[in-house]
Design a protein around this motif. Structure first.
Motif, PDB file in Angstrom:
ATOM      1  N   ASN A  62     -21.268  17.590  17.808  1.00 31.69           N
ATOM      2  CA  ASN A  62     -19.973  18.061  17.297  1.00 31.69           C
ATOM      3  C   ASN A  62     -19.383  19.178  18.152  1.00 31.69           C
ATOM      4  O   ASN A  62     -19.077  20.271  17.661  1.00 31.69           O
ATOM      5  CB  ASN A  62     -20.102  18.524  15.840  1.00 31.69           C
ATOM      6  CG  ASN A  62     -20.610  17.419  14.952  1.00 31.69           C
ATOM      7  OD1 ASN A  62     -20.075  16.324  14.959  1.00 31.69           O
ATOM      8  ND2 ASN A  62     -21.653  17.699  14.199  1.00 31.69           N
ATOM      9  N   SER A  63     -19.185  18.917  19.413  1.00 28.71           N
ATOM     10  CA  SER A  63     -18.646  19.904  20.339  1.00 28.71           C
ATOM     11  C   SER A  63     -17.271  20.386  19.889  1.00 28.71           C
ATOM     12  O   SER A  63     -16.451  19.611  19.411  1.00 28.71           O
ATOM     13  CB  SER A  63     -18.531  19.293  21.735  1.00 28.71           C
ATOM     14  OG  SER A  63     -17.813  20.149  22.586  1.00 28.71           O
ATOM     15  N   THR A  64     -17.041  21.673  20.085  1.00 28.11           N
ATOM     16  CA  THR A  64     -15.746  22.253  19.740  1.00 28.11           C
ATOM     17  C   THR A  64     -14.900  22.530  20.978  1.00 28.11           C
ATOM     18  O   THR A  64     -13.813  23.095  20.863  1.00 28.11           O
ATOM     19  CB  THR A  64     -15.926  23.565  18.949  1.00 28.11           C
ATOM     20  OG1 THR A  64     -16.676  24.473  19.749  1.00 28.11           O
ATOM     21  CG2 THR A  64     -16.621  23.315  17.624  1.00 28.11           C
ATOM     22  N   ASN A  87     -21.700  25.703  20.756  1.00 28.52           N
ATOM     23  CA  ASN A  87     -20.360  26.041  20.265  1.00 28.52           C
ATOM     24  C   ASN A  87     -20.030  27.488  20.572  1.00 28.52           C
ATOM     25  O   ASN A  87     -20.821  28.383  20.293  1.00 28.52           O
ATOM     26  CB  ASN A  87     -20.250  25.776  18.760  1.00 28.52           C
ATOM     27  CG  ASN A  87     -20.297  24.283  18.458  1.00 28.52           C
ATOM     28  OD1 ASN A  87     -19.852  23.473  19.265  1.00 28.52           O
ATOM     29  ND2 ASN A  87     -20.818  23.921  17.315  1.00 28.52           N
ATOM     30  N   ARG A 139     -21.474  14.412  22.802  1.00 26.85           N
ATOM     31  CA  ARG A 139     -20.451  15.451  22.683  1.00 26.85           C
ATOM     32  C   ARG A 139     -19.915  15.579  21.261  1.00 26.85           C
ATOM     33  O   ARG A 139     -19.952  16.648  20.670  1.00 26.85           O
ATOM     34  CB  ARG A 139     -19.303  15.158  23.654  1.00 26.85           C
ATOM     35  CG  ARG A 139     -18.201  16.165  23.587  1.00 26.85           C
ATOM     36  CD  ARG A 139     -17.096  15.861  24.603  1.00 26.85           C
ATOM     37  NE  ARG A 139     -16.220  16.992  24.692  1.00 26.85           N
ATOM     38  CZ  ARG A 139     -15.230  17.228  23.840  1.00 26.85           C
ATOM     39  NH1 ARG A 139     -14.986  16.391  22.873  1.00 26.85           N
ATOM     40  NH2 ARG A 139     -14.483  18.306  23.970  1.00 26.85           N
ATOM     41  N   LYS A 140     -19.411  14.505  20.722  1.00 23.59           N
ATOM     42  CA  LYS A 140     -18.789  14.583  19.402  1.00 23.59           C
ATOM     43  C   LYS A 140     -19.668  13.995  18.293  1.00 23.59           C
ATOM     44  O   LYS A 140     -19.711  14.516  17.193  1.00 23.59           O
ATOM     45  CB  LYS A 140     -17.435  13.845  19.404  1.00 23.59           C
ATOM     46  CG  LYS A 140     -16.321  14.646  19.989  1.00 23.59           C
ATOM     47  CD  LYS A 140     -15.966  15.808  19.105  1.00 23.59           C
ATOM     48  CE  LYS A 140     -14.725  16.526  19.607  1.00 23.59           C
ATOM     49  NZ  LYS A 140     -14.486  17.744  18.878  1.00 23.59           N
ATOM     50  N   LEU A 141     -20.347  12.902  18.589  1.00 12.96           N
ATOM     51  CA  LEU A 141     -21.073  12.186  17.538  1.00 12.96           C
ATOM     52  C   LEU A 141     -22.398  12.832  17.159  1.00 12.96           C
ATOM     53  O   LEU A 141     -22.841  12.703  16.030  1.00 12.96           O
ATOM     54  CB  LEU A 141     -21.289  10.730  17.957  1.00 12.96           C
ATOM     55  CG  LEU A 141     -20.004   9.944  18.232  1.00 12.96           C
ATOM     56  CD1 LEU A 141     -20.334   8.579  18.807  1.00 12.96           C
ATOM     57  CD2 LEU A 141     -19.159   9.818  16.971  1.00 12.96           C
ATOM     58  N   SER A 179     -12.186  22.220  23.492  1.00 14.01           N
ATOM     59  CA  SER A 179     -10.915  21.549  23.241  1.00 14.01           C
ATOM     60  C   SER A 179      -9.983  21.511  24.443  1.00 14.01           C
ATOM     61  O   SER A 179      -9.227  20.561  24.603  1.00 14.01           O
ATOM     62  CB  SER A 179     -10.199  22.212  22.063  1.00 14.01           C
ATOM     63  OG  SER A 179     -10.015  23.589  22.324  1.00 14.01           O
ATOM     64  N   THR A 189     -21.180  10.244  23.936  1.00 12.38           N
ATOM     65  CA  THR A 189     -21.699  10.054  22.570  1.00 12.38           C
ATOM     66  C   THR A 189     -22.290  11.333  22.003  1.00 12.38           C
ATOM     67  O   THR A 189     -22.102  11.628  20.820  1.00 12.38           O
ATOM     68  CB  THR A 189     -22.751   8.930  22.527  1.00 12.38           C
ATOM     69  OG1 THR A 189     -23.804   9.220  23.445  1.00 12.38           O
ATOM     70  CG2 THR A 189     -22.131   7.575  22.846  1.00 12.38           C
ATOM     71  N   PHE A 224     -23.810  21.904  24.818  1.00  8.94           N
ATOM     72  CA  PHE A 224     -22.873  21.766  23.695  1.00  8.94           C
ATOM     73  C   PHE A 224     -22.895  22.966  22.769  1.00  8.94           C
ATOM     74  O   PHE A 224     -22.491  22.864  21.615  1.00  8.94           O
ATOM     75  CB  PHE A 224     -23.162  20.493  22.913  1.00  8.94           C
ATOM     76  CG  PHE A 224     -22.985  19.248  23.726  1.00  8.94           C
ATOM     77  CD1 PHE A 224     -21.740  18.881  24.195  1.00  8.94           C
ATOM     78  CD2 PHE A 224     -24.073  18.447  24.050  1.00  8.94           C
ATOM     79  CE1 PHE A 224     -21.573  17.745  24.958  1.00  8.94           C
ATOM     80  CE2 PHE A 224     -23.915  17.302  24.802  1.00  8.94           C
ATOM     81  CZ  PHE A 224     -22.665  16.943  25.274  1.00  8.94           C
TER      82      PHE A 224
END
Length: 141
Positions: A71-73, A139, A66-68, A75, A64, A137
């Protein structure tokens, strides 16, 4: 005074912090809910249930956050693996801080147990936020 309060609210009640708090509550529910189900319905040993509950909660928190939240980039598989390792390392570190912090407050400074637990939990939540944001996280752009 009103302007000061508005400034404080804007500074400390960002979307990121609100989402972090919401998913923190949900992570706690995953932890306690898993423990409850495993001990009550599966009759699994409490210590084993606790380890499983903690691991599931940390995995849920990673997914949760990580992205929510952050906003991890990351890839590719290597970046994601590195991120997971950093997240688990940060959480391991704060578990140690919580353990020894509680001992310091409760056993050495003789602060009542609930106050000690609450105080160190607040410190750990804040540490987890900053370690997630600026370590796990971060970036890489």
């Amino acid at each position: 005074m009103k302007k000061l309060i508005q400034t404080i609210i804007k500074k400390f009640f960002t979307k990121e912090i609100i989402l972090y708090a919401v998913f923190g509550v949900l992570t706690t529910i995953v932890n306690i809910g898993t423990f409850f189900v495993l001990t009550t319905y599966s009759h699994l040993n409490e210590n084993i249930s606790n380890v499983i509950a903690i691991l599931l909660a940390v995995i849920f928190a990673y997914i949760t956050n990580r992205k929510l939240v952050f906003n991890s980039t990351a890839s590719n598989l290597g970046e994601i693996f590195c991120e997971i390792l950093k997240f688990f390392a940060a959480r391991s570190f704060t578990m140690i801080v919580e353990f020894f912090g509680f001992m310091l407050l409760f056993n050495i400074l003789n602060i009542p147990n609930l106050i000690s637990k609450s105080a160190i939990t607040i410190i750990v939540i804040i540490l987890n936020f900053f370690l997630s944001k600026f370590f796990a996280f971060k970036n890489n752009k």
